[in-house]
Design a protein around this motif. Structure first.
Motif, short mmCIF file in Angstrom:
data_model
loop_
_atom_site.label_atom_id
_atom_site.label_comp_id
_atom_site.label_asym_id
_atom_site.label_seq_id
_atom_site.Cartn_x
_atom_site.Cartn_y
_atom_site.Cartn_z
N GLY A 90 0.83 -1.21 0.00
CA GLY A 90 0.00 0.00 0.00
C GLY A 90 0.86 1.26 0.00
N SER A 91 2.05 1.16 0.58
CA SER A 91 2.90 2.36 0.64
C SER A 91 3.41 2.78 -0.74
CB SER A 91 4.04 2.18 1.64
OG SER A 91 4.76 1.03 1.35
N LEU A 92 3.32 1.87 -1.74
CA LEU A 92 3.69 2.27 -3.11
C LEU A 92 2.75 3.36 -3.62
CD1 LEU A 92 4.21 -1.17 -4.95
CD2 LEU A 92 6.00 0.39 -4.15
N PHE A 93 1.54 3.36 -3.09
CA PHE A 93 0.51 4.26 -3.61
C PHE A 93 0.43 5.57 -2.83
CE2 PHE A 93 -0.44 -0.05 -4.60
CZ PHE A 93 -0.84 -0.02 -5.91
N GLU A 94 1.23 5.65 -1.76
CA GLU A 94 1.23 6.86 -0.95
C GLU A 94 2.30 7.79 -1.46
OE1 GLU A 94 1.75 5.06 2.84
OE2 GLU A 94 -0.27 4.22 2.81
#
Lengths: 213, 26
Positions: B21-25
């Protein structure tokens, strides 16, 4: 548009036709294009070559390129579908497809099995689980006594290793995650549901006629 | 929850390295 399109693809190896990629995945054409915006930003963070290398992947995950992490390395290796040491756009989309909310649970379970089967032997062995557990403890700066680590491993293998041979095979893994569905939570990215909202700039770079989206 | 009440995979799955999910932040 023809010239713009061909130049764009030359800079991005593996940038297959968005319509083709969408046809092979759970993503719509617009979503593939939105993912391309994300891919572009990650792939130019260290070297602007249209590919994601390990350093860029870790930078995107941790916002810190110095962080070496066993799990991030495993994910990178599985995303590197063509085993080239880099992730191209087609690898990126097909790998993220497994994390799509609509992807079959079976695919997610298989991906997680490969992720944890560090040596690719077809089994998740006790030593591999121990290695991952120690990596997790280091990452979270948590200290546990050796006996505690062994106790956690004992408990895990009593639950997961039905035939007691010290390793978890695919069938045992399937049964284990069926009893522990929370383990599969990491295999679904809800971000992928509204990826076009997260990266709306795809609209300005779209190479596909509106009718195809 | 105490680590002792969890199995190894429950602990492992909390790794930041597995949090894509941190790829999308941004």
């Amino acid at each position: 548009m023809g010239c713009f399109s061909s130049t764009s693809r030359k800079q991005f190896p593996g940038h297959e036709d968005p319509i083709l990629l969408a046809s092979k995945t759970f993503f719509s054409v617009s979503e593939v294009e939105a993912l391309f915006e994300l891919f572009k930003s990650i792939s130019k963070s260290v070297i602007d070559d249209g590919l994601i290398n390990k350093e860029e992947f870790q930078l995107a995950l941790f916002k810190n390129r110095k962080k070496e992490n066993l799990f991030a390395n495993r994910i990178f290796d599985l995303f590197d579908v063509k085993h080239k040491g880099v992730i191209d756009f087609s690898d990126f989309v097909s790998s993220l497809n497994v994390f799509h909310p609509n992807a079959p649970l079976e695919d997610k379970i298989n991906f997680a099995f490969k992720l944890y089967d560090l040596d690719g032997t077809g089994y998740i062995e006790r030593e591999e689980v121990k290695q991952m557990l120690i990596a997790l403890l280091c990452e979270s700066e948590m200290k546990l006594a050796d006996e505690t680590i062994e106790a956690i491993l004992d408990k895990t293998f009593i639950e997961a290793d039905a035939d007691g041979d010290g390793k978890i095979d695919k069938t045992e893994w399937l049964n284990f995650v069926t009893r522990n569905p929370s383990l599969m939570k990491i295999m679904t990215l809800t971000y992928l549901r509204d990826i076009t909202t997260t990266f709306p700039s795809f609209v300005f770079h779209s190479e596909v006629d509106e009718i195809a989206t | 929850a105490s680590p002792l009440t969890m199995n190894a995979f429950q602990l492992i799955s909390t790794s930041q390295g597995l949090n894509l999910g941190s790829l999308f932040e941004k």
